[in-house]
Design a protein around this motif. Structure first.
Motif, PDB file in Angstrom:
ATOM      1  N   HIS A   4       0.835  -1.208   0.000  1.00 54.31           N
ATOM      2  CA  HIS A   4       0.000   0.000   0.000  1.00 54.31           C
ATOM      3  C   HIS A   4       0.867   1.254   0.000  1.00 54.31           C
ATOM      4  N   MET A   5       1.952   1.247   0.762  1.00 50.50           N
ATOM      5  CA  MET A   5       2.848   2.401   0.810  1.00 50.50           C
ATOM      6  C   MET A   5       3.486   2.616  -0.560  1.00 50.50           C
ATOM      7  N   GLU A   6       3.897   1.533  -1.225  1.00 51.90           N
ATOM      8  CA  GLU A   6       4.487   1.657  -2.560  1.00 51.90           C
ATOM      9  C   GLU A   6       3.472   2.227  -3.549  1.00 51.90           C
ATOM     10  N   GLU A   7       2.213   1.775  -3.456  1.00 52.17           N
ATOM     11  CA  GLU A   7       1.170   2.300  -4.340  1.00 52.17           C
ATOM     12  C   GLU A   7       0.929   3.778  -4.054  1.00 52.17           C
ATOM     13  N   THR A   8       0.915   4.159  -2.785  1.00 53.12           N
ATOM     14  CA  THR A   8       0.689   5.556  -2.408  1.00 53.12           C
ATOM     15  C   THR A   8       1.798   6.439  -2.945  1.00 53.12           C
ATOM     16  N   ILE A   9       3.039   5.968  -2.844  1.00 62.10           N
ATOM     17  CA  ILE A   9       4.170   6.735  -3.371  1.00 62.10           C
ATOM     18  C   ILE A   9       4.062   6.860  -4.883  1.00 62.10           C
ATOM     19  N   ALA A  10       3.698   5.772  -5.557  1.00 61.47           N
ATOM     20  CA  ALA A  10       3.555   5.804  -7.012  1.00 61.47           C
ATOM     21  C   ALA A  10       2.470   6.798  -7.427  1.00 61.47           C
ATOM     22  N   ILE A  11       1.369   6.808  -6.712  1.00 60.30           N
ATOM     23  CA  ILE A  11       0.274   7.731  -7.030  1.00 60.30           C
ATOM     24  C   ILE A  11       0.706   9.167  -6.796  1.00 60.30           C
ATOM     25  N   ALA A  12       1.402   9.418  -5.683  1.00 58.69           N
ATOM     26  CA  ALA A  12       1.876  10.773  -5.381  1.00 58.69           C
ATOM     27  C   ALA A  12       2.827  11.257  -6.475  1.00 58.69           C
ATOM     28  N   ASN A  46     -19.176   0.837  -5.713  1.00 59.27           N
ATOM     29  CA  ASN A  46     -20.324  -0.032  -5.989  1.00 59.27           C
ATOM     30  C   ASN A  46     -20.403  -0.382  -7.475  1.00 59.27           C
ATOM     31  N   ASP A  47     -19.668   0.366  -8.305  1.00 55.64           N
ATOM     32  CA  ASP A  47     -19.618   0.103  -9.751  1.00 55.64           C
ATOM     33  C   ASP A  47     -18.595  -0.973 -10.106  1.00 55.64           C
ATOM     34  N   GLY A  48     -17.933  -1.555  -9.084  1.00 56.80           N
ATOM     35  CA  GLY A  48     -16.958  -2.616  -9.311  1.00 56.80           C
ATOM     36  C   GLY A  48     -15.537  -2.131  -9.539  1.00 56.80           C
ATOM     37  N   VAL A  49     -15.322  -0.827  -9.542  1.00 64.63           N
ATOM     38  CA  VAL A  49     -13.996  -0.261  -9.762  1.00 64.63           C
ATOM     39  C   VAL A  49     -13.321  -0.026  -8.409  1.00 64.63           C
ATOM     40  N   ILE A  50     -12.006  -0.283  -8.354  1.00 62.79           N
ATOM     41  CA  ILE A  50     -11.214   0.032  -7.161  1.00 62.79           C
ATOM     42  C   ILE A  50     -10.525   1.363  -7.425  1.00 62.79           C
ATOM     43  N   TYR A  51     -10.841   2.356  -6.597  1.00 68.25           N
ATOM     44  CA  TYR A  51     -10.295   3.707  -6.744  1.00 68.25           C
ATOM     45  C   TYR A  51      -9.181   3.920  -5.728  1.00 68.25           C
ATOM     46  N   GLU A  52      -8.005   4.323  -6.203  1.00 68.08           N
ATOM     47  CA  GLU A  52      -6.940   4.768  -5.318  1.00 68.08           C
ATOM     48  C   GLU A  52      -7.309   6.184  -4.893  1.00 68.08           C
ATOM     49  N   ILE A  53      -7.193   6.471  -3.614  1.00 67.89           N
ATOM     50  CA  ILE A  53      -7.543   7.799  -3.102  1.00 67.89           C
ATOM     51  C   ILE A  53      -6.273   8.645  -3.086  1.00 67.89           C
ATOM     52  N   ALA A  54      -6.296   9.760  -3.812  1.00 66.40           N
ATOM     53  CA  ALA A  54      -5.125  10.630  -3.910  1.00 66.40           C
ATOM     54  C   ALA A  54      -4.798  11.229  -2.544  1.00 66.40           C
TER      55      ALA A  54
END
Length: 95
Positions: A4-12, A46-54
């Motif tokens: 999760h931390m790696e994903e957060t860094i990638a998103i940032a 609820n639409d089946g999509v996983i959203y990363e929160i910025a």
């Protein structure tokens, strides 16, 4: 470092790159998504999509609401790897 931390860094980093693009960035209209906040701090729509929160003040507040049903309004950015929501506002929805 956990996933999760790696994903957060990638998103940032991804969001930081938008600031470096020449010319204006075209904004998508705001979207309203309903779903549940996962233990990983994602919005399971609820639409089946996983959203990363910025990462933002509002985003961090939303990420703390694990297992809560929420309605989130924000700008959605889609990349090859992620669907990211930049939170403008949110509310907890009664189940």
């Amino acid at each position: 470092m956990n996933l999760h931390m790696e994903e957060t860094i990638a998103i940032a980093l991804l969001l930081s790159l938008f600031a470096l693009l020449p010319g204006p960035i075209q904004s998508e209209p705001l979207a309203t998504i309903s779903g549940v906040i996962s233990e990983e701090g994602q919005l399971l729509g609820n639409d089946g999509v996983i959203y990363e929160i910025a990462d933002s003040e509002m985003g961090f507040e939303l990420m703390e609401l694990t297992d809560h049903q929420v309605k989130v309004t924000g700008q959605v950015i889609t990349t090859d790897e992620f669907v990211i929501i930049i939170v403008e506002q949110f509310e907890i929805v009664e189940k």
